[in-house]
Design a protein around this motif. Structure first.
Motif, PDB file in Angstrom:
ATOM      1  N   LYS A 216     -12.383  -9.917   7.819  1.00  0.00           N
ATOM      2  CA  LYS A 216     -13.038 -10.327   6.454  1.00  0.00           C
ATOM      3  C   LYS A 216     -12.776  -9.021   5.411  1.00  0.00           C
ATOM      4  O   LYS A 216     -13.232  -9.030   4.496  1.00  0.00           O
ATOM      5  CB  LYS A 216     -14.091 -10.866   6.176  1.00  0.00           C
ATOM      6  N   LEU A 217     -11.824  -8.039   6.024  1.00  0.00           N
ATOM      7  CA  LEU A 217     -11.362  -6.901   5.050  1.00  0.00           C
ATOM      8  C   LEU A 217     -10.478  -7.671   4.177  1.00  0.00           C
ATOM      9  O   LEU A 217      -9.725  -8.370   4.381  1.00  0.00           O
ATOM     10  CB  LEU A 217     -10.707  -5.914   5.832  1.00  0.00           C
ATOM     11  N   SER A 218     -10.320  -7.180   2.872  1.00  0.00           N
ATOM     12  CA  SER A 218      -9.247  -7.420   1.872  1.00  0.00           C
ATOM     13  C   SER A 218      -8.012  -6.853   2.419  1.00  0.00           C
ATOM     14  O   SER A 218      -7.863  -5.775   3.332  1.00  0.00           O
ATOM     15  CB  SER A 218      -9.548  -6.776   0.643  1.00  0.00           C
ATOM     16  N   PRO A 219      -6.981  -7.639   2.127  1.00  0.00           N
ATOM     17  CA  PRO A 219      -5.485  -6.964   2.555  1.00  0.00           C
ATOM     18  C   PRO A 219      -5.210  -5.530   2.354  1.00  0.00           C
ATOM     19  O   PRO A 219      -4.737  -4.684   3.203  1.00  0.00           O
ATOM     20  CB  PRO A 219      -4.641  -7.961   1.919  1.00  0.00           C
ATOM     21  N   GLY A 220      -5.735  -5.047   1.145  1.00  0.00           N
ATOM     22  CA  GLY A 220      -5.703  -3.648   0.711  1.00  0.00           C
ATOM     23  C   GLY A 220      -6.488  -2.902   1.495  1.00  0.00           C
ATOM     24  O   GLY A 220      -6.023  -1.705   1.797  1.00  0.00           O
ATOM     25  N   GLU A 221      -7.728  -3.239   2.155  1.00  0.00           N
ATOM     26  CA  GLU A 221      -8.448  -2.527   2.889  1.00  0.00           C
ATOM     27  C   GLU A 221      -7.906  -2.239   4.096  1.00  0.00           C
ATOM     28  O   GLU A 221      -7.935  -1.399   4.988  1.00  0.00           O
ATOM     29  CB  GLU A 221     -10.019  -2.953   2.912  1.00  0.00           C
ATOM     30  N   ALA A 222      -7.296  -3.581   4.798  1.00  0.00           N
ATOM     31  CA  ALA A 222      -6.911  -3.704   5.998  1.00  0.00           C
ATOM     32  C   ALA A 222      -5.635  -2.715   6.108  1.00  0.00           C
ATOM     33  O   ALA A 222      -5.437  -1.877   7.123  1.00  0.00           O
ATOM     34  CB  ALA A 222      -6.281  -4.921   6.386  1.00  0.00           C
ATOM     35  N   ALA A 223      -4.806  -2.749   4.959  1.00  0.00           N
ATOM     36  CA  ALA A 223      -3.622  -1.983   5.125  1.00  0.00           C
ATOM     37  C   ALA A 223      -4.064  -0.410   5.027  1.00  0.00           C
ATOM     38  O   ALA A 223      -3.298   0.503   5.787  1.00  0.00           O
ATOM     39  CB  ALA A 223      -2.517  -2.144   3.755  1.00  0.00           C
ATOM     40  N   LYS A 224      -4.970  -0.102   4.333  1.00  0.00           N
ATOM     41  CA  LYS A 224      -5.449   1.524   4.193  1.00  0.00           C
ATOM     42  C   LYS A 224      -5.892   1.761   5.686  1.00  0.00           C
ATOM     43  O   LYS A 224      -5.503   3.188   6.130  1.00  0.00           O
ATOM     44  CB  LYS A 224      -6.548   1.620   3.162  1.00  0.00           C
ATOM     45  N   LYS A 225      -6.603   0.891   6.342  1.00  0.00           N
ATOM     46  CA  LYS A 225      -7.200   1.307   7.610  1.00  0.00           C
ATOM     47  C   LYS A 225      -6.007   1.510   8.414  1.00  0.00           C
ATOM     48  O   LYS A 225      -6.126   2.417   9.290  1.00  0.00           O
ATOM     49  CB  LYS A 225      -8.253   0.272   7.955  1.00  0.00           C
TER      50      LYS A 225
ATOM     51  N   TYR B  41       0.697  -1.336  -0.139  1.00  0.00           N
ATOM     52  CA  TYR B  41       0.102   0.073  -0.056  1.00  0.00           C
ATOM     53  C   TYR B  41       0.866   1.272  -0.126  1.00  0.00           C
ATOM     54  O   TYR B  41       0.589   2.259  -0.778  1.00  0.00           O
ATOM     55  CB  TYR B  41      -0.874  -0.264   1.190  1.00  0.00           C
ATOM     56  N   LEU B  42       1.917   1.169   0.844  1.00  0.00           N
ATOM     57  CA  LEU B  42       2.428   2.412   1.138  1.00  0.00           C
ATOM     58  C   LEU B  42       3.545   2.586  -0.361  1.00  0.00           C
ATOM     59  O   LEU B  42       3.869   3.801  -0.669  1.00  0.00           O
ATOM     60  CB  LEU B  42       3.524   2.391   2.152  1.00  0.00           C
ATOM     61  N   LEU B  43       4.406   1.502  -0.610  1.00  0.00           N
ATOM     62  CA  LEU B  43       4.997   1.501  -2.117  1.00  0.00           C
ATOM     63  C   LEU B  43       4.160   2.211  -3.106  1.00  0.00           C
ATOM     64  O   LEU B  43       4.537   3.114  -3.929  1.00  0.00           O
ATOM     65  CB  LEU B  43       5.366   0.170  -2.487  1.00  0.00           C
TER      66      LEU B  43
END
Length: 320
Positions: free
Chosen positions: A297-306, A63-65
């Motif tokens: 059950k968040l997607s990895p991208g959603e969890a990363a953003k949060k 996400y950060l990259l």
């Protein structure tokens, strides 16, 4: 780790993180990524292992990259040992969570110099044998391995062949458990659930029914918050006591988890390589993201953003 596996390839900039269902393992020496070690391109390929903590590392790094540094990120799931081969050959650029593979480190870091240390992840890993805390509170002596045979019948399952069951996860994870059972002369049978996800499902079902169980498990791991567990004390770990896999009769060590970079990427990877070297966080951070992925059950991208949205003071220094 001593643990872990799985397969898959992601295409483009999307994050393809397969759920932990015990898929077959990929050999990255036969399956090149289109982006790894690509000269002149702002792309990064990250190896992602099959356990959710490792997925959390990769999700936040990706996400950060992508959102802060403008890279396109490819992720590939691959077994622990083949991941070293893939990293050496430049088929992936980085491994973000290694639990200790001294043979691979000696071969690729010290001898071939095709892999470079990327520094501590900031998390200390530990494998052990655990029982649910509700059972340990009722039977405190179960937390000493010398008393396990007393409870073998209580831990018996249809799969354990008349012995007590010691539940492991994936057969691909590095585990000393069969040797431990044999060398400590315990009346137990190691039974593999098949994957981390399958093991979690079984433990949650046992806990729901308040049944006793004995399991190979590890920290950091988000499940401790949902199913409190107490570690069984094995014979103390001493340096070298696990050197011969067939003769192991001691506990697992506490292992500072490490990052590794392909040496060419480490030298020419620019801000991405610098970022991955600086990427360090706590087990609490990792568990927070893991809980969102595995339980909420968040997607990895959603969890990363949060996580990124609420922890800028942690990740901002990784970009400097």
């Amino acid at each position: 780790m001593r643990r872990r596996t799985q397969t898959a390839a992601a295409v483009g900039g999307s994050l393809l993180l397969l759920t932990l269902t015990g898929c077959g393992a990929a050999d990255m020496t036969e399956q090149p990524s289109p982006f790894a070690n690509a000269e002149g391109a702002k792309t990064v390929t990250l190896s992602v292992q099959s356990w959710v903590g490792a997925q959390s590392n990769v999700a936040v790094a990706q996400y950060l990259l992508e959102h802060e540094l403008g890279y396109r990120v490819d992720t590939v799931q691959v077994d622990e040992v083949p991941a070293w081969d893939a990293l050496s050959q430049g088929r992936v650029d980085a491994i973000l969570e290694d639990w200790g593979h001294p043979d691979q480190e000696a071969r690729y870091v010290k001898d071939k110099k095709t892999i470079t240390r990327g520094g501590d992840l900031g998390v200390t890993g530990h494998i052990g044998w655990y029982v649910p805390t509700y059972f340990a509170e009722q039977h405190p002596d179960v937390t000493d391995w010398k008393n396990l045979d007393t409870y073998a019948e209580r831990f018996r399952t249809p799969e354990s062949g008349g012995k007590g069951q010691l539940m492991d996860g994936s057969p691909s994870y590095v585990t000393n458990d069969k040797a431990l059972v044999k060398n400590l002369k315990l009346d137990y049978q190691v039974v593999f659930a098949g994957s981390e996800a399958a093991q979690i499902t079984q433990m949650k079902q046992f806990a729901k029914e308040k049944k006793p169980f004995l399991t190979y498990w590890y920290e950091p791991q988000w499940l401790f918050e949902k199913v409190p567990m107490t570690e069984v004390k094995l014979p103390p770990y001493e340096e070298g006591c696990d050197a011969d896999p067939e003769k192991v009769a001691c506990a697992y060590p506490h292992t500072p988890l490490q990052k590794y970079l392909n040496s060419d990427f480490a030298a020419a990877g620019g801000s991405a390589a610098d970022f991955l070297r600086k990427f360090t966080w706590s087990k609490e951070d990792q568990n927070e993201v893991s809980l969102m992925i595995a339980e909420q059950k968040l997607s990895p991208g959603e969890a990363a953003k949060k996580w990124v949205d609420s922890h800028e003071s942690t990740w901002r220094p990784w970009l400097s």
